[in-house]
Write an enzyme that holds these catalytic residues in place. Structure first.
Site, PDB file in Angstrom:
ATOM      1  N   VAL A 190       0.719  -1.087  -0.018  1.00 17.83           N
ATOM      2  CA  VAL A 190      -0.039   0.000  -0.200  1.00 17.83           C
ATOM      3  C   VAL A 190       0.772   1.149  -0.252  1.00 17.83           C
ATOM      4  O   VAL A 190       2.021   1.139   0.426  1.00 17.83           O
ATOM      5  CB  VAL A 190      -1.009  -0.047   1.420  1.00 17.83           C
ATOM      6  CG1 VAL A 190      -0.118  -0.165   2.750  1.00 17.83           C
ATOM      7  CG2 VAL A 190      -1.828   1.098   1.012  1.00 17.83           C
ATOM      8  N   CYS A 191       0.419   2.440  -0.601  1.00 21.20           N
ATOM      9  CA  CYS A 191       0.998   3.682  -0.516  1.00 21.20           C
ATOM     10  C   CYS A 191       2.265   3.780  -1.243  1.00 21.20           C
ATOM     11  O   CYS A 191       2.066   3.633  -2.616  1.00 21.20           O
ATOM     12  CB  CYS A 191       1.217   4.143   1.142  1.00 21.20           C
ATOM     13  SG  CYS A 191       1.488   5.682   1.183  1.00 21.20           S
ATOM     14  N   ALA A 192       3.313   4.046  -0.948  1.00 21.13           N
ATOM     15  CA  ALA A 192       4.490   4.251  -1.389  1.00 21.13           C
ATOM     16  C   ALA A 192       5.066   2.797  -1.869  1.00 21.13           C
ATOM     17  O   ALA A 192       5.952   2.697  -2.916  1.00 21.13           O
ATOM     18  CB  ALA A 192       5.666   4.991  -0.683  1.00 21.13           C
ATOM     19  N   TYR A 200       0.039   5.090  -3.923  1.00 19.97           N
ATOM     20  CA  TYR A 200      -0.081   6.725  -3.636  1.00 19.97           C
ATOM     21  C   TYR A 200       0.159   7.526  -5.114  1.00 19.97           C
ATOM     22  O   TYR A 200       1.068   7.541  -5.668  1.00 19.97           O
ATOM     23  CB  TYR A 200       1.022   7.137  -2.489  1.00 19.97           C
ATOM     24  CG  TYR A 200       0.685   8.559  -1.881  1.00 19.97           C
ATOM     25  CD1 TYR A 200      -0.340   8.654  -0.720  1.00 19.97           C
ATOM     26  CD2 TYR A 200       1.045   9.458  -2.149  1.00 19.97           C
ATOM     27  CE1 TYR A 200      -0.759   9.808  -0.332  1.00 19.97           C
ATOM     28  CE2 TYR A 200       0.814  10.823  -1.648  1.00 19.97           C
ATOM     29  CZ  TYR A 200      -0.186  10.886  -0.881  1.00 19.97           C
ATOM     30  OH  TYR A 200      -0.679  12.063  -0.271  1.00 19.97           O
ATOM     31  N   SER A 240      -2.719  -0.823  -3.166  1.00 25.68           N
ATOM     32  CA  SER A 240      -3.559   0.244  -2.639  1.00 25.68           C
ATOM     33  C   SER A 240      -2.825   1.505  -2.528  1.00 25.68           C
ATOM     34  O   SER A 240      -1.659   1.646  -2.448  1.00 25.68           O
ATOM     35  CB  SER A 240      -4.148  -0.230  -1.431  1.00 25.68           C
ATOM     36  OG  SER A 240      -5.182   0.801  -0.911  1.00 25.68           O
TER      37      SER A 240
END
Length: 185
Positions: free
Chosen positions: A103-105, A124, A151
């Site tokens: 998720v994210c970075a 992200y 995500s």
């Protein structure tokens, strides 16, 4: 009972880490939080929260995992990317077509660096991360492509964790957990 590994580092994102671990425990998974920080089980998360991992990542290397789920956060994602033990585990996990999630970075920083991005992925939505994902990037809160789940960030972490539940257990179990947490699946 599905076994899930959640690696963490100094500056990993705490909302993402908490959403992953909490949601998967609610689903009945056995969750292990492992520190990639040499000599320290305690990590200082991206906003200062201190978390004590269950074990060091080296203790997890020879075990089988139904899923490995990475939180994001910067530079926490870079610390995950640079952990040789974790990278070897992620490659083994992906080769076995077992759930490999970020998720994210982390989809860009970890998966992108080590050739683990699927045909469709999200991360992200900052330009520097979207550039790494390139044409594979999709504007989705959470996305399953085969055994890879990605995500976008803290605000999508519950949906991300629910996608992991869906893939490991069932859509029905994910919906049950979502309803109990008052979120949409």
């Amino acid at each position: 009972m599905a076994k899930v590994l959640v690696p963490v580092a100094d500056d990993s994102e705490e909302i993402e880490t908490a959403c992953i671990t909490d949601t998967l425990v609610r689903a009945g998974c056995q969750v292990t939080v492992a520190s990639v920080m040499k000599g320290s089980l305690q990590v200082k998360m991206s906003r200062g929260l201190k978390v004590v991992a269950d074990c060091a990542i080296e203790e997890c290397a020879d075990k089988e995992w139904d899923a490995i789920a990475l939180p994001g956060g910067m530079p926490g994602a870079e610390r995950l990317r640079d952990c040789e033990v974790l990278v070897a585990m992620l490659k083994k996990q992906a080769e076995a077509k077992k759930v490999t999630a970020a998720v994210c970075a982390s989809p860009a920083v970890v998966f992108g660096t080590h050739g683990l991005l699927p045909e469709k992925a999200t991360c992200y939505p900052a330009p520097k991360f979207k550039e790494v994902v390139g044409e594979k990037w999709q504007d989705a809160a959470a996305l399953i492509d085969g055994h890879i789940i990605t995500s976008q960030g803290p605000g999508t972490s519950l949906q991300f964790a629910l996608k992991i539940v869906e893939k490991l257990i069932s859509r029905e179990k994910a919906e049950e957990i979502a309803k109990a947490m008052l979120v949409e699946c």
